[in-house]
Write an enzyme that holds these catalytic residues in place. Structure first.
Site, PDB file in Angstrom:
ATOM      1  CB  THR A 238      -0.954  -0.015   1.210  1.00 44.85           C
ATOM      2  OG1 THR A 238      -1.634  -1.270   1.245  1.00 44.85           O
ATOM      3  CG2 THR A 238      -1.971   1.111   1.133  1.00 44.85           C
TER       4      THR A 238
ATOM      5  CE  LYS B  74      -1.157  -7.430   4.331  1.00 39.37           C
ATOM      6  NZ  LYS B  74      -0.682  -6.196   3.679  1.00 39.37           N
TER       7      LYS B  74
ATOM      8  CB  ILE C 170      -1.456  -5.954   8.000  1.00 42.82           C
ATOM      9  CG1 ILE C 170      -0.671  -6.466   9.223  1.00 42.82           C
ATOM     10  CG2 ILE C 170      -0.654  -4.875   7.264  1.00 42.82           C
ATOM     11  CD1 ILE C 170       0.673  -7.084   8.889  1.00 42.82           C
TER      12      ILE C 170
ATOM     13  NE  ARG D 111      -0.888  -6.366  -4.352  1.00 42.20           N
ATOM     14  CZ  ARG D 111      -0.904  -5.235  -5.066  1.00 42.20           C
ATOM     15  NH1 ARG D 111       0.069  -4.998  -5.932  1.00 42.20           N
ATOM     16  NH2 ARG D 111      -1.878  -4.367  -4.923  1.00 42.20           N
TER      17      ARG D 111
END
Length: 295
Positions: free
Chosen positions: A48, A164, A206, A141
């Site tokens: 992010t 995460k 997260i 990703r």
């Protein structure tokens, strides 16, 4: 029993840019507002935060600045993962040197290493530092996911303390919980799965949502921890439209757009990220208005 780095909602914080670098004054403002809003940890230089487009100097300085700005009030988790093990070690050692509380280590992208390669990669990084590390599993990703048996091996390292999990696969997360034990922390990497992962013994999230609604993300977790599962679940459902809007285009395009809408000088997206399509921007604005975040 290993201590959790944090419990609750850690913000996967955006990086406000200028045309020539990082806007540290605005980053400081966002950090202060996050802490005031109840965020339980700052996660800097993650996906992010557009870390993939940051220079090495920017990446390091953003970590150092954040540690200094937070000043120990809440934990700082530094994204230092890379598809090159030696570079991940360099960044991780730097983060430790400047005072980060923990590391966030994404699976090596593009290389698509084997599970044995993942074990070797993560063990070598963890051996090189003295602070704890959170793995980051986001196969959509990176092209590689962490398998149950690999979690079982990695969780034996005293400094690999959690993950995460952004695979979206709740069955796989159930299996990793069974394989790693109660003191291996699992954080949701998807804002639409906070309560489901908490129900499997997760430690929190997260969160991208936390950028625009830090109190809400914190409260979803806190209500659950306090035993008020019904309220936590209701909040998870109520915020589904805003979460959907924040992911209607690839992250972090919508959340940086939202931060600009909310009056932050989030600055430009770095190419190859592009501005939101008008139809998606309208969806985002409607969700922000519904939740009282935008007039």
């Amino acid at each position: 029993m290993r201590k959790e780095i944090f419990r609750g909602a850690g913000v996967a914080i955006i990086t406000p840019f200028t045309e020539t670098g990082v806007n540290y004054n605005e980053l400081g403002r966002i950090i202060e507002d996050q802490i005031a809003g109840g965020t339980d940890a700052i996660v800097i230089t993650g996906t992010t935060g557009e870390s993939a487009t940051m220079t090495d100097a920017e990446h390091r300085e953003a970590i150092r600045y954040t540690v200094e700005k937070v000043g120990g009030r809440i934990p700082v988790v530094a994204g230092t993962g890379s598809n090159e093990t030696s570079y991940a070690i360099e960044l991780s050692q730097y983060a430790e040197k400047v005072g980060a509380d923990a590391l966030l280590l994404v699976t090596p992208y593009y290389n698509k290493c084997t599970q044995n390669g993942l074990v070797a990669h993560y063990m070598k990084i963890a051996d090189s530092v003295g602070i704890p590390a959170i793995l980051y599993n986001v196969p959509s990703r990176t092209g590689v996911g962490i398998k149950t048996e690999t979690y079982a091996k990695l969780s034996q390292h005293p400094r690999i303390v959690g993950v995460k999990e952004a695979s979206g696969d709740l069955t796989a997360i159930l299996r990793l919980r069974a394989a790693t034990g109660d003191d291996f922390a699992v954080y949701s990497g998807n804002d639409d799965q906070i309560v489901p992962i908490l129900s499997l013994g997760g430690s929190g999230v997260i969160s991208v949502l936390s950028n625009v609604a830090p109190r809400a993300a914190h409260d979803i977790c806190q209500h659950y921890f306090d035993g008020d599962v019904r309220t936590a679940a209701k909040m998870q459902i109520d915020y589904a439209d805003l979460i959907d809007a924040l992911f209607c285009e690839v992250n972090p395009i919508p959340v940086k757009t939202a931060m600009c809408r909310l009056g932050y000088d989030a600055g430009p997206l770095r190419m190859p990220l592009s501005e939101m399509e008008p139809v998606h921007a309208a969806q985002l604005d409607a969700a922000l208005r519904k939740h009282g975040l935008l007039k």
